[in-house]
Design a protein around this motif. Structure first.
Motif, mmCIF file in Angstrom:
data_model
loop_
_atom_site.group_PDB
_atom_site.id
_atom_site.type_symbol
_atom_site.label_atom_id
_atom_site.label_comp_id
_atom_site.label_asym_id
_atom_site.label_seq_id
_atom_site.Cartn_x
_atom_site.Cartn_y
_atom_site.Cartn_z
ATOM 1 N N PRO A 15 20.812 7.852 -9.987
ATOM 2 C CA PRO A 15 22.215 8.288 -9.996
ATOM 3 C C PRO A 15 22.426 9.665 -10.619
ATOM 4 C CG PRO A 15 21.859 6.584 -11.643
ATOM 5 C CD PRO A 15 20.602 6.669 -10.830
ATOM 6 N N GLU A 16 21.515 10.100 -11.469
ATOM 7 C CA GLU A 16 21.676 11.403 -12.128
ATOM 8 C C GLU A 16 21.239 12.561 -11.237
ATOM 9 O OE1 GLU A 16 21.289 10.215 -16.842
ATOM 10 O OE2 GLU A 16 19.553 11.069 -15.824
ATOM 11 N N SER A 17 20.185 12.338 -10.444
ATOM 12 C CA SER A 17 19.639 13.445 -9.656
ATOM 13 C C SER A 17 19.882 13.318 -8.160
ATOM 14 C CB SER A 17 18.129 13.557 -9.902
ATOM 15 O OG SER A 17 17.460 12.412 -9.379
ATOM 16 N N GLY A 18 20.138 12.086 -7.692
ATOM 17 C CA GLY A 18 20.303 11.876 -6.262
ATOM 18 C C GLY A 18 19.003 11.680 -5.501
ATOM 19 N N TYR A 19 17.867 11.700 -6.206
ATOM 20 C CA TYR A 19 16.589 11.482 -5.543
ATOM 21 C C TYR A 19 16.418 9.998 -5.219
ATOM 22 C CZ TYR A 19 14.977 16.222 -6.585
ATOM 23 O OH TYR A 19 14.843 17.589 -6.623
ATOM 24 N N GLY A 20 15.829 9.715 -4.065
ATOM 25 C CA GLY A 20 15.560 8.348 -3.676
ATOM 26 C C GLY A 20 14.358 7.786 -4.411
ATOM 27 N N LEU A 21 14.348 6.477 -4.618
ATOM 28 C CA LEU A 21 13.266 5.798 -5.321
ATOM 29 C C LEU A 21 12.777 4.609 -4.502
ATOM 30 C CD1 LEU A 21 14.789 5.636 -8.924
ATOM 31 C CD2 LEU A 21 13.084 7.278 -8.094
ATOM 32 N N VAL A 22 11.479 4.354 -4.601
ATOM 33 C CA VAL A 22 10.868 3.134 -4.079
ATOM 34 C C VAL A 22 9.959 2.610 -5.183
ATOM 35 C CG1 VAL A 22 9.331 2.114 -2.359
ATOM 36 C CG2 VAL A 22 10.978 3.868 -1.668
ATOM 37 N N THR A 23 10.109 1.353 -5.550
ATOM 38 C CA THR A 23 9.370 0.815 -6.688
ATOM 39 C C THR A 23 7.896 0.604 -6.351
ATOM 40 O OG1 THR A 23 9.772 -1.504 -6.146
ATOM 41 C CG2 THR A 23 11.441 -0.378 -7.475
ATOM 42 N N ASP A 24 7.089 0.606 -7.404
ATOM 43 C CA ASP A 24 5.665 0.311 -7.248
ATOM 44 C C ASP A 24 5.460 -1.107 -6.724
ATOM 45 O OD1 ASP A 24 6.715 -0.592 -9.772
ATOM 46 O OD2 ASP A 24 4.663 -1.031 -10.412
ATOM 47 N N VAL A 25 6.329 -2.029 -7.150
ATOM 48 C CA VAL A 25 6.225 -3.423 -6.705
ATOM 49 C C VAL A 25 6.395 -3.515 -5.193
ATOM 50 C CG1 VAL A 25 7.265 -5.711 -6.886
ATOM 51 C CG2 VAL A 25 7.012 -4.295 -8.930
ATOM 52 N N CYS A 26 7.340 -2.755 -4.661
ATOM 53 C CA CYS A 26 7.574 -2.744 -3.213
ATOM 54 C C CYS A 26 6.333 -2.261 -2.471
ATOM 55 C CB CYS A 26 8.765 -1.840 -2.903
ATOM 56 S SG CYS A 26 9.077 -1.582 -1.141
ATOM 57 N N LEU A 27 5.719 -1.191 -2.940
ATOM 58 C CA LEU A 27 4.547 -0.626 -2.255
ATOM 59 C C LEU A 27 3.345 -1.562 -2.364
ATOM 60 C CD1 LEU A 27 4.935 3.098 -3.343
ATOM 61 C CD2 LEU A 27 5.541 2.070 -1.146
ATOM 62 N N LYS A 28 3.159 -2.168 -3.525
ATOM 63 C CA LYS A 28 2.041 -3.103 -3.677
ATOM 64 C C LYS A 28 2.219 -4.331 -2.796
ATOM 65 C CE LYS A 28 2.102 -3.003 -8.285
ATOM 66 N NZ LYS A 28 1.725 -3.263 -9.702
ATOM 67 N N ARG A 29 3.479 -4.724 -2.555
ATOM 68 C CA ARG A 29 3.725 -5.832 -1.635
ATOM 69 C C ARG A 29 3.244 -5.485 -0.236
ATOM 70 N NH1 ARG A 29 3.753 -10.337 -2.825
ATOM 71 N NH2 ARG A 29 2.128 -10.334 -1.283
ATOM 72 N N LYS A 30 3.478 -4.251 0.208
ATOM 73 C CA LYS A 30 3.019 -3.822 1.535
ATOM 74 C C LYS A 30 1.494 -3.851 1.608
ATOM 75 C CE LYS A 30 7.339 -2.684 2.158
ATOM 76 N NZ LYS A 30 8.277 -3.702 2.649
ATOM 77 N N ILE A 31 0.850 -3.403 0.545
ATOM 78 C CA ILE A 31 -0.614 -3.389 0.513
ATOM 79 C C ILE A 31 -1.153 -4.816 0.537
ATOM 80 C CG2 ILE A 31 -2.618 -2.797 -0.909
ATOM 81 C CD1 ILE A 31 -1.028 -0.328 -1.854
ATOM 82 N N ARG A 32 -0.564 -5.687 -0.262
ATOM 83 C CA ARG A 32 -0.980 -7.099 -0.265
ATOM 84 C C ARG A 32 -0.820 -7.718 1.122
ATOM 85 N NH1 ARG A 32 1.505 -7.155 -5.698
ATOM 86 N NH2 ARG A 32 -0.053 -7.891 -7.204
ATOM 87 N N ASN A 33 0.319 -7.443 1.758
ATOM 88 C CA ASN A 33 0.565 -8.020 3.079
ATOM 89 C C ASN A 33 -0.455 -7.523 4.101
ATOM 90 O OD1 ASN A 33 2.755 -9.381 2.048
ATOM 91 N ND2 ASN A 33 4.283 -8.008 2.923
ATOM 92 N N TYR A 34 -0.830 -6.255 4.006
ATOM 93 C CA TYR A 34 -1.819 -5.717 4.936
ATOM 94 C C TYR A 34 -3.172 -6.399 4.730
ATOM 95 C CZ TYR A 34 -4.996 -2.580 7.328
ATOM 96 O OH TYR A 34 -5.970 -2.079 8.162
ATOM 97 N N ILE A 35 -3.590 -6.530 3.473
ATOM 98 C CA ILE A 35 -4.878 -7.178 3.178
ATOM 99 C C ILE A 35 -4.876 -8.606 3.705
ATOM 100 C CG2 ILE A 35 -6.451 -7.942 1.356
ATOM 101 C CD1 ILE A 35 -6.296 -4.887 1.708
ATOM 102 N N GLU A 36 -3.783 -9.306 3.466
ATOM 103 C CA GLU A 36 -3.698 -10.696 3.930
ATOM 104 C C GLU A 36 -3.741 -10.771 5.452
ATOM 105 O OE1 GLU A 36 -1.197 -14.698 2.769
ATOM 106 O OE2 GLU A 36 -0.173 -12.763 2.652
ATOM 107 N N THR A 37 -3.155 -9.790 6.129
ATOM 108 C CA THR A 37 -3.141 -9.774 7.588
ATOM 109 C C THR A 37 -4.522 -9.520 8.171
ATOM 110 O OG1 THR A 37 -0.835 -9.021 7.670
ATOM 111 C CG2 THR A 37 -2.176 -8.637 9.625
#
Length: 296
Positions: free
Chosen positions: A36-58
């Motif tokens: 909210p202070e800078s207007g930059y977008g954020l994506v959490t580390d948890v979100c990205l690790k979920r994608k990696i986990r899902n790929y490995i499982e696939t």
């Protein structure tokens, strides 16, 4: 078990989103996460690790040594119990068994690391404070990610949609459509930085060269099997890897990250595509003992 990696690594990942919500914020009505202070977008580390986990499982589909510990619909204690059963103990007698075998804690931890890829990679807290809890300890993983942040400030848009999926019979008698909303980012380029500790891999989890190769593959393809209308068009555009020639490394991580510069091209007033940006890596400024590879 395969031999652990011998080199320290840092890496930079650039990924983008087009007309989608890369990571909704539940505290803001699932709008895209924004500082909210800078207007930059954020994506959490948890979100990205979920994608990696899902790929490995696939791609591995439960193959021995590549199972996923933190996954949807599987209680953690169910997986913890496997380690206890393998070592011939249970939650009722484990305290007595540990008095007889001083190495039992390590054996439990090693079983979890050997069987679950995400524990071997990211680590895990395997202590649950519930009645008759199974305690497999805590593992600090060699692979760590920060939050992803957009290269430039973003302005999310709220898009009103109409739908013909009427919920109730009473509503169907009154109307033929309903209104809905979707939150999107028209275009955003994100940058995330990561770290891989060969020291932790050797001492704790046994994260190997094969695991490392699979991690690079998972990062490059982490959005390819995760497409949805809500997330829009997402893709990994760059994976820039810095390899040290030693276990403990040859330079501070920030100096390596500073060699990667991402800027909007001078003739572009509003970025709406990856081609609107220029990515440069100043390899001439790399410290001795560090090699840079652009894997995409």
């Amino acid at each position: 078990m395969a031999e652990a990696i011998k080199n320290r690594y840092e890496f930079v990942v650039l990924f983008d989103v087009e007309n989608g919500n890369p990571n909704g914020d539940p505290d803001a009505g699932n709008m895209p996460r924004i500082d909210p202070e800078s207007g930059y977008g954020l994506v959490t580390d948890v979100c990205l690790k979920r994608k990696i986990r899902n790929y490995i499982e696939t791609v591995k589909e439960g193959e021995a040594g590549y199972r996923i510990y933190i996954k949807d619909g599987v209680p953690l204690n169910r997986s913890d119990a496997e380690a206890y059963a393998y070592l011939g103990t249970d939650e009722k007698k484990v305290k007595e068994d540990k008095k007889k075998d001083a190495e039992l804690d390590r054996k439990i931890r090693d079983f979890m690391c050997q069987n679950f890829y995400d524990i071997r990679t990211f680590g895990a807290v395997m202590t649950t404070f519930v009645k008759a809890a199974l305690n497999c300890g805590q593992v600090r993983g060699p692979v760590q990610l920060g939050f992803a942040r957009s290269v430039e400030p973003l302005i999310p848009q709220e898009v009103t949609i109409t739908r013909v999926a009427i919920t109730t019979e009473a509503d169907a008698e009154k109307k033929g459509t309903e209104m809905g909303r979707k939150y999107i980012i028209p275009y955003g380029l994100y940058r995330v930085e990561g770290y891989i500790s060969a020291n932790l891999a050797r001492k704790t989890t046994g994260f190997s060269e094969d695991d490392l190769a699979l991690l690079w593959q998972a990062i490059i393809n982490m959005f390819e099997y995760d497409h949805s209308a809500a997330r829009g068009k997402m893709a990994v555009r760059e994976l820039i890897v810095f390899q040290h020639d030693s276990e403990l490394g040859c330079a501070p991580a920030y100096k390596l990250f500073e060699t990667v510069q991402v800027k909007r091209r001078q003739n572009v007033t509003l970025a709406r595509a990856y081609s609107d940006y220029e990515v440069k890596v100043d390899t001439e400024s790399l410290p001795a003992g560090v090699r840079c590879t652009r894997m995409i």
